[in-house]
Design a protein around this motif. Structure first.
Motif, PDB file in Angstrom:
ATOM      1  N   UNK A  58       0.734   4.683   7.632  1.00 22.91           N
ATOM      2  CA  UNK A  58       2.068   5.067   8.117  1.00 22.91           C
ATOM      3  C   UNK A  58       1.911   5.977   9.334  1.00 22.91           C
TER       4      UNK A  58
ATOM      5  N   UNK B 136       2.984   5.243  13.179  1.00 21.76           N
ATOM      6  CA  UNK B 136       3.801   6.177  13.936  1.00 21.76           C
ATOM      7  C   UNK B 136       3.089   6.635  15.189  1.00 21.76           C
TER       8      UNK B 136
ATOM      9  N   UNK C 132       2.225  -4.339  12.414  1.00 25.14           N
ATOM     10  CA  UNK C 132       3.026  -3.962  11.256  1.00 25.14           C
ATOM     11  C   UNK C 132       2.883  -5.008  10.158  1.00 25.14           C
TER      12      UNK C 132
ATOM     13  N   UNK D 188       1.622  -4.421   6.411  1.00 26.51           N
ATOM     14  CA  UNK D 188       2.356  -4.836   5.222  1.00 26.51           C
ATOM     15  C   UNK D 188       1.458  -5.657   4.304  1.00 26.51           C
TER      16      UNK D 188
ATOM     17  N   UNK E 159      -1.067  -3.478   2.674  1.00 27.21           N
ATOM     18  CA  UNK E 159      -0.384  -2.720   1.636  1.00 27.21           C
ATOM     19  C   UNK E 159      -0.171  -3.605   0.415  1.00 27.21           C
ATOM     20  N   UNK E 160       0.229  -4.807   0.679  1.00 27.69           N
ATOM     21  CA  UNK E 160       0.433  -5.728  -0.429  1.00 27.69           C
ATOM     22  C   UNK E 160      -0.833  -5.960  -1.221  1.00 27.69           C
TER      23      UNK E 160
ATOM     24  N   UNK F  41      -1.905  -1.952  -2.319  1.00 27.01           N
ATOM     25  CA  UNK F  41      -0.941  -1.035  -2.876  1.00 27.01           C
ATOM     26  C   UNK F  41      -1.052   0.364  -2.340  1.00 27.01           C
TER      27      UNK F  41
ATOM     28  N   UNK G 294      -1.377   2.967   1.410  1.00 27.96           N
ATOM     29  CA  UNK G 294      -1.423   3.092   2.858  1.00 27.96           C
ATOM     30  C   UNK G 294      -2.582   3.968   3.312  1.00 27.96           C
TER      31      UNK G 294
ATOM     32  N   UNK H 102       9.027  -5.737   7.325  1.00 31.02           N
ATOM     33  CA  UNK H 102       9.794  -4.848   6.451  1.00 31.02           C
ATOM     34  C   UNK H 102      10.049  -5.498   5.108  1.00 31.02           C
TER      35      UNK H 102
ATOM     36  N   UNK I 240       8.319  -7.685   3.595  1.00 29.96           N
ATOM     37  CA  UNK I 240       7.079  -7.654   2.830  1.00 29.96           C
ATOM     38  C   UNK I 240       6.860  -6.269   2.242  1.00 29.96           C
ATOM     39  N   UNK I 241       7.070  -5.266   3.089  1.00 27.49           N
ATOM     40  CA  UNK I 241       6.820  -3.907   2.628  1.00 27.49           C
ATOM     41  C   UNK I 241       7.687  -3.579   1.406  1.00 27.49           C
TER      42      UNK I 241
ATOM     43  N   UNK J 126       6.404  -5.475  -1.592  1.00 28.50           N
ATOM     44  CA  UNK J 126       5.156  -4.951  -2.151  1.00 28.50           C
ATOM     45  C   UNK J 126       5.374  -3.589  -2.782  1.00 28.50           C
ATOM     46  N   UNK J 127       6.309  -2.812  -2.206  1.00 30.53           N
ATOM     47  CA  UNK J 127       6.606  -1.525  -2.823  1.00 30.53           C
ATOM     48  C   UNK J 127       7.071  -1.763  -4.243  1.00 30.53           C
TER      49      UNK J 127
ATOM     50  N   UNK K 281       4.050  -3.001  -6.376  1.00 34.39           N
ATOM     51  CA  UNK K 281       3.106  -1.963  -6.748  1.00 34.39           C
ATOM     52  C   UNK K 281       3.766  -0.781  -7.421  1.00 34.39           C
TER      53      UNK K 281
ATOM     54  N   UNK L 212       5.430   1.433  -5.935  1.00 32.53           N
ATOM     55  CA  UNK L 212       5.023   2.535  -5.075  1.00 32.53           C
ATOM     56  C   UNK L 212       6.106   2.780  -4.044  1.00 32.53           C
ATOM     57  N   UNK L 213       6.483   4.011  -3.869  1.00 28.35           N
ATOM     58  CA  UNK L 213       7.585   4.297  -2.966  1.00 28.35           C
ATOM     59  C   UNK L 213       7.168   4.200  -1.504  1.00 28.35           C
ATOM     60  N   UNK L 214       5.880   4.263  -1.313  1.00 28.50           N
ATOM     61  CA  UNK L 214       5.347   4.306   0.068  1.00 28.50           C
ATOM     62  C   UNK L 214       5.858   3.168   0.928  1.00 28.50           C
ATOM     63  N   UNK L 215       5.917   1.974   0.400  1.00 28.71           N
ATOM     64  CA  UNK L 215       6.342   0.819   1.183  1.00 28.71           C
ATOM     65  C   UNK L 215       7.740   1.008   1.710  1.00 28.71           C
TER      66      UNK L 215
ATOM     67  N   UNK M  33       9.275   3.855   2.144  1.00 26.22           N
ATOM     68  CA  UNK M  33       9.276   4.922   3.140  1.00 26.22           C
ATOM     69  C   UNK M  33       8.870   4.343   4.499  1.00 26.22           C
ATOM     70  N   UNK M  34       7.859   3.509   4.422  1.00 17.93           N
ATOM     71  CA  UNK M  34       7.358   2.893   5.656  1.00 17.93           C
ATOM     72  C   UNK M  34       8.473   2.145   6.370  1.00 17.93           C
TER      73      UNK M  34
ATOM     74  N   UNK N 225      10.567   4.333   8.415  1.00 14.68           N
ATOM     75  CA  UNK N 225       9.900   4.672   9.668  1.00 14.68           C
ATOM     76  C   UNK N 225       9.981   3.532  10.663  1.00 14.68           C
TER      77      UNK N 225
END
Lengths: 538, 476, 104, 644
Positions: B123, B127, B168, B172, B175-176, B179, B181, C47, C49-50, C53-54, C57, C59-62, C64-65, C68
């Motif tokens: 992340x 940024x 990006x 993603x 991340x997928x 799980x 970042x 987005x 996907x994120x 996947x959040x 998983x 997971x809140x991170x996705x 949040x991303x 952003x």
């Protein structure tokens, strides 16, 4: 700071000083450069007198430099580099003095370049750290590049770019090989670039040919060996006279020196692998160079091609792998520096007067410039190896040594001696003899005192080495002996335990032959002194 | 929070605000550039004071370790030199295009770069990338009176946006697959089985491509020559070095931590191979200096990637060292271009013809940089190549190293052509070089600085190599 | 792993298609605005996907991303549009094929 | 005296240096004085050395002032050796050399470059003395090449004449071909004997020969190759006639009396080696005989007075080799010495004539000089009689010895004798043709020229040499005619080694045969003289008549068998032609072309490649996407491979 460090950095320091010297006091530049190179030469004489033959590297200095890569500032001279360093300092001062009138523009840069060049060349000769050597090897390109490119002739840009490209191409491959060899020394974990350690490396036989080839290519281009020689005539023809002197006198020696110092002793098996190729290239270079020289109609180009032939001899002597050949090879490097350097100097002098290098523009010069002509003749004769001059001692030893190892190539190479007489005397005849055909030439003035002074040391050396080469040979002998033990692959040493084994035919004599009484049984040949005193007393 | 972890960035941010306020308050732009330089220096001093400390901040999203410190310093170095160039270029220009906003943008961009190299989390990395890119787009297009600048800005922006899409998407996917970042989390997941996940592979590659674009590696390089040519020269000086350092730093961190168990070397290998080929060959035909330097930059990225290929902390150290030198020599070269360019025509070989006689000092500087870029000792260009190739050989990339030196030999031609033009061509008197003596003297500082670094790092690289190696050792 | 109403593969496929559409849009469009919008499409595919996947998983991170990304996209659009305005002013169009002064 | 042996050559060297550096400043007179004085000192020292030598029991003295080249076992001192052979040589060189120096003072008095002339001439004597005094092959080689250099310089002394410059160059290069053989021989000797010292080599030679006879043969042939160059034998004789471009005293000293005999000296010096390889001796004899006849035939028709003498020299050198080849080494050296006297005299006489006729060398423009130049005429006549072999002059003694040996030696052959005898007849003929054409009959020079006798400095050497030509041979007067063959005995120690290897001399030849052969040789000499008298004095129209009748043969001889042209066509032209061809088509086109081609290739690639960089955004994006696709393709491929 040791003597060698002084010799390396003093010229560079003065070079920098010259670059920042105020423009309005440009006239002092020549004086400073002359003084600096004189100091440098006198300092280098200390090497000559302080050198103890047979004690390996001397005047050594060793300072850690890039410890992370095992790189040190390591310098030293041995018999192999001693003479070449002296040659460099001598030729530099001559090059400086000879440029007084020839160079009228950009003097600051010009003399600075000459001094930088001296730094680079001496550094490369005395470096005993491979990295350090490479740094100087590459760095010296820059001043030479400017010397040709700025103060050169009409096609100077083509010539100088060609020179740099050729050299860089070879040396970059050598860089890869250096790095590769470095891995064998341990790489970043405890590896070193110390040459002495490298001599002790056991590099796999499979890798040696590749490594040798990469080193040899770089050096062969610099020498230049056939077929990498075509940059040389261009560079020489376009370079200013002093540039040619330095180029032929010392820069080319770096190629042959590189073979002696690095390529051969580091990779003896690789050397053996390419021995046939090198023999062929050396012989072809000698004969081919001589044949090419015959028909050049530009004096500088002629001398340049003759260099190709002469340096072929140097390689040939090295290939002989015996003390005689190697000594000849090393001595001939010095000789070539002296003779060809002097030739370029002389050509520069006449070019300064007539602004042409075409042979056809001259003729009958002897009548108007007798001193110049005689000087030229002396140098030309030294270049073609007349006994009594330095060229003979070198060439003879080379051929003698090579003949021992491989008679046929040596014989073919000896043919070039005839051709050498042909091209040199033909040149002399066309330039100096006959009637004066161009009326412009009737009023050329003879050598000035300054020009004579620049030539004198070279002429003295020509005769000194020709008549009494012992001081030179004594200094180089022991180290070449050591070199031979490194250059010969292990198995060869076992077969031939002694240097210069007894004459072949003598050894073959059966024990019971009645004639053996006539033949000394020891391997060494009886000293001549025995005979002389015996005769004298009786 | 641990604000110490981003203390230098805070200084930079403060600097941005200060610069804007300064301009408004004084209405003058005279010394803005030097002020910006001071800000960068201050940030650098900050980094140095905490050099030996590892600052973890923002719940582990920021990891200001030695690696980060080291790359921040490289970025500051490039930024400082570029700032000084810009300051010199616009010094005393009453109605310049840029005032505080240029230097503010520059500082902001540096903040973005910082985030790239201290980010321990994708992340933050994303940024950072955007924070660094957006000001650059603006800076490239900044001189809106110029068609070229606008075109350059547009191209840069469009391709940049395109590339960040890939990045990006890659993030993603990673991340997928993992799980997480954070680099650590990704690394752990990969070593625990995610390396068998196709999403991870595709994501990883896309991630890398996002950054390979930023460093203009072939085939993601098409923007670079155009943008370098069109954008204002001080801007180019800036983004020819700083973002590259940041992106390479990130690539190193990525490939040595998060992606360490994925065999991504082949990607670097192929890209390095292509970059050296295209950069060096295409450069042969360039007469415009900025374009030439653009292709030269592509080629150098090729050399740098050779080091990245080598994979390992020692190799990373070598790359870091190379970047230091690269920053000095390439910004230095652009500074010279900046010094001699005129508004109404491009700076070509003809412009520099005879420069050696007309402006020997400046010509000498450019000569030094050209030799350095060529890689001739005793400049840092040689030392850098030496260490990088050495490490690559150690990892067995013989072919790549040979390829690299072959093209180094090719590069001799075009770099030397500049030198040839300067010293050996007759001067074209119809081309005027900024006449005011002051105009050129302004560059003294940046040129002396860049030359000094180029030479000192070349002659005595030991301490710098040591720092680089020790800093990057931190990674593993 | 949290259960999803539709299989994960479908989400990935969808976002892949969206992303590809975006890429194709960038490659084919001549109008810079369309290109900008295509890029937005690519970002939104990511987005999607994120978010998925959040969820997968837990997971809140996705998520949040994604915020952003949205912010960044807005900033990007702002800078981009400003540049495109400048382009339009100087060239009278935002056709990327007319950005052809610099080449070689 | 003997410890100072090594200073004998140094005197001329000193003269060279003085004349070279200061000659111009000091003027002509001084330079001539220095030139003569230094040689005189050498001569006197040589006489002293000879006297000392005679008191040494083993007739050999060695001295080496310093080491020259020392590399490992390769040890060559700058050593000198005096033995009977070198003693004879230094006497001839310094003695005849001194006379010719004196002569030159007069001959060159009008030349502004006199200092240069004397310095070169002194240098020559220096090198020649080094050559004959050397105690090893390499020092000999210094002298060997050194005299070649001086020959080059002196032939080209009048450098403004293109023909002189060319002739000098030709001489040097042709000599170098021979030197190649010499140097190869030195290589072989060193690597097989381990030394280059004469004494050691000859001591070890039998042992080496026992192992490898072929080796000795090779060495011998290579040495002889060197000798053919220096001593102008077939096939390398071509430089000598051209060498007549030099000043006449130079021709006398270098190209008649001394330098050209270096080859003879060298073969004699190495007699041990030659004796060990019979093939080489046969080659020497055959080449010698062939050259003698061949050169004599060309001398028959030459019109240039010096050319006649040049071919005569070649022919006489052939005689010397003939002697060496049949194992009569002493006879060869003896002829070398007597030849030095009378041939130098002939040249000096010719020079006197040329001088008197204001540089006219064409025999057809002479005639009737007998009265105008009596001293020249009479001395010249003595020399001509000597070379024709008329007793009791020097030439008779030495030539007769050679003919006798070639017939009677165990390795001789009657054919060799026959060739020698025919040559003797031809020699007498062409010499007297010259005498008659130049000194007898009507004058054919332009009436503006008033020939006069030469000045004293020129005449006195003529007389001295004339005396020597008469009595010089008496020291070798054969036993059979009541002499003591003193010369042969003196030289015997030198040739001991060789004699021991040659087949023993049969004592079967009867005294009658020997007398008979002597008679024959006298007869052919007289026959030749008479023949010449018949054609050139009694009926001068005969030669003209024959010339038209045998035009082909005449032209063949006059043009020297077109050998120069043949060499030019088969060696020089192809060499230069192929060099030009190679330079253009190979060096520039292929070698340089490859390098430039690579550069061009890179440029072409770059030019093509750079066109793909169109600056279009979409193309860039496509490239980008393409890169992604390839990368992803690679990922998929690798992934599939990794995961099986």
């Amino acid at each position: 700071m040791g003597l060698l460090s002084f010799l390396i950095f003093f010229p560079a320091l003065i070079g920098v000083l010259l670059l920042v010297w105020p423009n309005e006091r440009q006239h002092q530049v020549r004086t400073i450069a002359t003084a600096a190179s004189a100091v440098q030469f006198i300092a280098s004489l200390w090497l000559w007198f302080g050198f103890i033959p047979g004690s390996g590297f001397q005047f050594t200095e060793s300072i850690d430099w890039i410890t992370r890569y095992g790189i040190g500032y390591r310098v030293g001279v041995d018999g192999i580099s001693l003479l070449l360093v002296l040659l460099t300092t001598l030729l530099t001062i001559i090059a400086v003095v000879s440029s007084f009138s020839a160079i009228q523009t950009g003097r600051k840069g010009y003399y600075a370049s000459l001094l930088f060049l001296e730094t680079g060349v001496i550094g490369a000769f005395v470096a005993t750290d491979v990295f350090l050597f490479y740094v100087f090897w590459e760095a010296m390109l820059i001043p030479m590049y400017f010397l040709i490119g700025i103060w050169g002739g009409d096609r100077r840009i083509y010539a100088t770019v060609k020179f740099v490209l050729y050299t860089m191409f070879g040396s970059l491959l050598m860089l890869v090989a250096i790095l590769w060899t470095y891995q064998y020394s341990g790489g970043t974990s405890g590896g070193t670039f110390n040459l002495f350690d490298w001599y002790g490396l056991s590099i796999p036989a499979t890798a040696q040919p590749w490594l040798f080839a990469a080193f040899a290519l770089a050096f062969a281009i610099k020498v230049p060996m056939f077929p990498f020689h075509t940059w040389l005539p261009d560079a020489h023809v376009e370079a200013p006279a002093a540039g040619s002197v330095m180029l032929a006198g010392v820069l080319l020696k770096l190629g042959t020196y590189g073979f002696l110092r690095f390529a051969v002793p580091l990779f003896p098996l690789g050397f053996e692998y390419f021995a046939d190729t090198l023999w062929v290239l050396a012989v072809v270079g000698i004969v081919y160079g001589a044949v090419m020289t015959l028909i050049q109609d530009d004096i500088k180009s002629l001398v340049a091609y003759s260099s190709v032939s002469h340096l072929g001899f140097v390689i040939l002597g090295m290939m002989a792998l015996n003390l005689v050949g190697a000594s000849g090879s090393l001595l001939q490097q010095v000789n070539h520096g002296i003779s060809t350097g002097a030739l370029f100097l002389l050509v520069g002098m006449i070019y300064e007067r007539r602004h042409t290098r075409k042979i056809a523009d001259y003729g009958g010069i002897f009548a108007v410039m007798p001193v110049f002509s005689i000087a030229f003749l002396i140098v030309a004769l030294s270049s073609i190896g007349l006994p009594g001059t330095n060229g003979f001692v070198g060439e003879f030893l080379i051929l003698l040594g090579a003949f021992r190892t491989r008679p046929i190539p040596a014989t073919i190479s000896a043919l070039a001696i005839i051709l050498a007489a042909g091209y040199m005397l033909w040149l002399v005849r066309r330039v100096f003899f006959g009637p004066i055909v161009h009326t412009v030439n009737e009023t050329i003035r003879d050598l000035s005192r300054r020009e004579l002074v620049t030539l004198l040391p070279l002429v003295i050396l020509i005769f000194w080495i020709g008549i009494y080469p012992k001081p030179f040979l004594d200094r180089i002998g022991p180290d070449l002996q050591l070199w031979l033990s490194r250059a010969r692959p292990q198995e060869m040493i076992q077969v031939a335990p002694k240097e210069e084994p007894a004459p072949a035919a003598v050894r073959k004599i059966p024990q019971h032959s009645p004639d053996t009484t006539l033949v000394p049984r020891r391997d060494a040949v009886p000293d001549h002194d025995d005979v002389a005193t015996a005769g004298g007393v009786g | 929070m641990n604000l110490f972890s981003i203390a230098p960035e805070i200084i930079l941010t403060a600097g941005v605000l200060f610069l804007m306020a300064w301009e408004i308050a004084t209405g003058g732009r005279k010394n803005l550039g030097y002020l910006a330089a001071l800000v960068i220096v201050a940030a650098g001093v900050m980094v140095i004071t905490q050099y030996d400390r590892v600052e973890v901040g923002f719940s582990g999203m920021v990891l200001a370790d030695r690696f980060g410190h080291f790359f921040r310093l490289i970025i500051y170095l490039a930024g400082l030199l570029a700032t000084l160039t810009a300051a010199s270029a616009w010094h005393g220009e009453a109605r310049g295009v840029f005032g505080a906003e240029f230097f503010s943008l520059l500082l902001v961009s540096i903040i973005g770069m910082d985030l790239l190299v201290i980010g321990a989390n994708l992340i933050v990395v994303f940024l950072g990338l955007e924070i660094l890119s957006l000001p650059l787009y603006a800076m490239a297009a900044g001189r809106t009176q110029s068609d070229e600048a606008v075109e350059a800005g547009a191209k840069y922006f469009l391709t940049g946006a395109f590339a960040s899409g890939f990045l990006l998407f890659g993030i993603a996917l990673v991340y997928g697959a993992t799980g997480s970042f954070t680099f650590e989390g990704i690394g752990n997941a990969v070593s625990q089985g995610a390396q068998l996940d196709p999403l991870m592979w595709v994501g990883g590659v896309l991630l890398l491509i996002g950054f390979l674009f930023k460093i203009a590696a072939v085939p993601f390089h098409a923007w670079a020559p155009d943008v370098y040519t069109g954008a204002p020269t001080p801007t180019v000086a800036f983004f020819a070095a700083a973002p590259k350092a940041a992106a390479v730093g990130l690539l190193l961190r990525l490939s040595l931590t998060a992606l360490v168990d994925l065999p991504m070397e082949t990607v670097f290998w192929a890209v390095a191979w292509l970059s050296m080929l295209v950069g060096n060959l295409w450069a042969l035909r360039q007469r415009d200096l900025k374009r030439l330097l653009a292709y030269s930059g592509i080629a150098h990225i090729g050399y740098i990637l050779v080091g990245v290929c080598a994979k390992g902390s020692a190799a990373a150290g070598a790359v870091g060292f190379y970047l230091m030198g690269y920053a000095a020599m390439t910004v230095g070269a652009f500074a010279v271009v900046c010094a001699i360019e005129s508004k109404d025509r491009s700076t070509t070989l003809d412009t520099v013809a005879g420069l050696g006689r007309r402006r020997p000092a400046i010509a000498a500087a450019l000569t030094l940089f050209m030799f350095a870029l060529t890689g001739i000792p005793p400049t840092v260009g040689f030392a850098g190549k030496f260490v990088v190739f050495s490490e690559a050989l150690k990892s067995g990339h013989l072919g790549l190293v040979i390829w690299a030196v072959m093209f180094s030999a090719v590069s001799v031609y075009y770099y030397l052509r500049v030198v040839v033009a300067m010293w050996m061509w007759p001067a074209d008197d119809s081309i005027s070089i900024p006449a005011g003596k002051r105009g050129i003297r302004g560059y003294a500082l940046v040129l002396i600085l860049a030359s000094a670094i180029t030479l000192i790092l070349g002659v005595y690289p030991q301490p710098f190599l040591k720092i680089a190696a020790e800093s990057l050792f931190w990674l593993l | 792993m949290t259960l999803l109403p539709v299989p994960l593969g479908n989400y990935i496929l969808l976002s892949g298609i969206l992303f590809s559409l975006g890429v194709i849009g960038v490659l084919t469009a001549r109008n810079a605005i369309i290109i900008l919008m295509s890029v937005e499409l690519m970002l939104n595919a990511a987005n999607l996907l994120l978010v998925v996947f959040a969820r997968v998983h837990g997971d809140i991170g996705g998520q949040v991303m994604v915020f952003f990304v949205l912010t960044v996209a807005a900033a990007e659009a702002a800078v981009g549009l400003a540049i495109l305005v400048a382009v339009f002013r100087r060239k009278g169009s935002v056709d990327v094929d007319r950005l052809n002064m610099l080449k070689g | 005296m003997l410890p100072l042996l090594w200073t004998i050559p140094l005197w001329p060297l000193l003269g060279f240096l003085l004349n070279g550096f200061f000659g111009r400043r000091w003027g002509k007179k001084t330079s001539g004085l220095i030139g003569c004085a230094t040689i005189l000192v050498s001569f006197l020292m040589s006489v002293g050395a000879l006297a000392s030598l005679l008191s040494l029991p083993e007739r050999r003295y060695l001295v080496a002032p310093f080491d020259w080249i020392v590399v490992g076992n390769f040890h060559v001192p700058f050593g000198f050796m005096l033995d009977p052979l070198s003693a004879v040589m230094i006497l001839v060189v310094s003695g005849v050399g001194f006379l010719i120096h004196v002569y030159s003072v007069g001959y060159m008095s009008h030349d502004p470059d006199q200092p240069r002339y004397f310095s070169f001439l002194n240098l020559f004597v220096f090198f020649m003395l080094v050559l004959v005094l050397a105690d090893n092959f390499l020092v000999m080689y210094i002298g060997w090449e050194g005299v070649g250099l001086c020959s080059y310089l002196l032939i080209g002394f009048w450098f403004r004449r293109p023909s002189a410059a060319r002739a000098g160059m030709k001489a040097f290069i042709v000599n170098r071909i021979g030197d190649l053989g010499f140097s190869l021989a030195i290589f072989l000797i060193f690597w097989n004997f381990g030394t280059l010292s004469f004494i050691e080599v000859f001591e070890r030679a039998p042992a080496v020969a026992a192992v490898s006879g072929g080796l000795i043969t090779a060495i011998g042939l290579l040495l002889f190759m060197g000798a053919t160059g220096k001593s102008a034998q077939i096939p390398l004789y071509v430089w000598l006639p051209d060498a007549m471009e030099g000043p006449t005293p130079v021709s006398a000293l270098i190209h008649a009396a001394t330098m050209v005999t270096a080859g003879v000296y060298m073969v004699a010096r190495c007699s041990t080696l030659f004796a060990l390889a019979p093939v080489t001796l046969a080659v020497v004899a055959i080449i010698g005989a062939a050259t003698a006849l061949f050169a004599a035939s060309m001398a028959l028709v030459q019109n240039d007075i010096k050319k006649v003498l040049a071919y005569s020299t070649i022919s006489q050198l052939g005689y010397m080799f003939l002697a060496l080849g049949v194992g009569a080494f002493a006879a060869g050296i003896f002829h070398l010495m007597t030849h030095a006297f009378f041939k130098a005299l002939l040249f000096l006489g010719a020079g006197s004539v040329i001088h008197a006729l204001s540089d006219e060398q064409d025999l057809r423009k002479m005639g009737g000089l007998k009265t105008a130049m009596p001293i020249t005429y009479w001395t010249f006549l003595i020399a001509a009689l000597a070379i024709a072999g008329v007793p009791p002059l020097a030439g008779f003694v030495s030539k007769d010895e050679i003919l006798w040996q070639s017939f009677s030696s165990p390795i001789g052959h009657w054919l060799l004798w026959l060739v020698g005898t025919i040559t003797a007849a031809l020699t007498a003929f062409y010499m007297f043709r010259l005498v008659f054409l130049a000194f007898h009959g009507q004058s054919r020079y332009p009436s503006t020229v008033h020939p006069h006798e030469s000045p004293g400095s020129m005449a006195k050497p003529l007389i001295a040499l004339g005396v020597l030509s008469v009595i010089g041979g008496w020291i070798g007067w054969p036993k059979v005619l009541g002499g003591g063959s003193w010369f042969e005995h003196f030289l015997a120690p030198v040739f001991e080694g060789a004699e021991a290897r040659l087949p023993a001399r049969e004592a079967t030849h009867s005294l009658g045969l020997e007398y008979g052969l002597i008679a024959v040789s006298i007869a052919v000499g007289l026959l030749g003289i008479g023949w010449a008298y018949q054609w050139y004095v009694k009926s001068p129209e005969r030669p003209e008549h024959l010339r038209t009748r045998f035009a082909g043969l005449y032209n063949l001889l006059l043009n020297k068998y077109w050998v120069d042209e043949i060499y030019d066509a088969i060696i020089v032209r192809p060499l230069v032609g192929s060099a030009r061809f190679l330079y253009r088509r190979f060096d520039l086109a292929v070698v340089d072309g490859t390098a430039n081609g690579i550069a061009k290739l890179a440029q072409t690639l770059a030019a093509t490649g750079v066109r793909t960089s169109t600056g279009r955004f979409r193309l860039g994006a496509v490239t980008f996407a393409f890169g992604c696709v390839v990368a992803l393709g690679w990922v998929v491929y690798t992934f599939l491979r990794v995961s099986g």
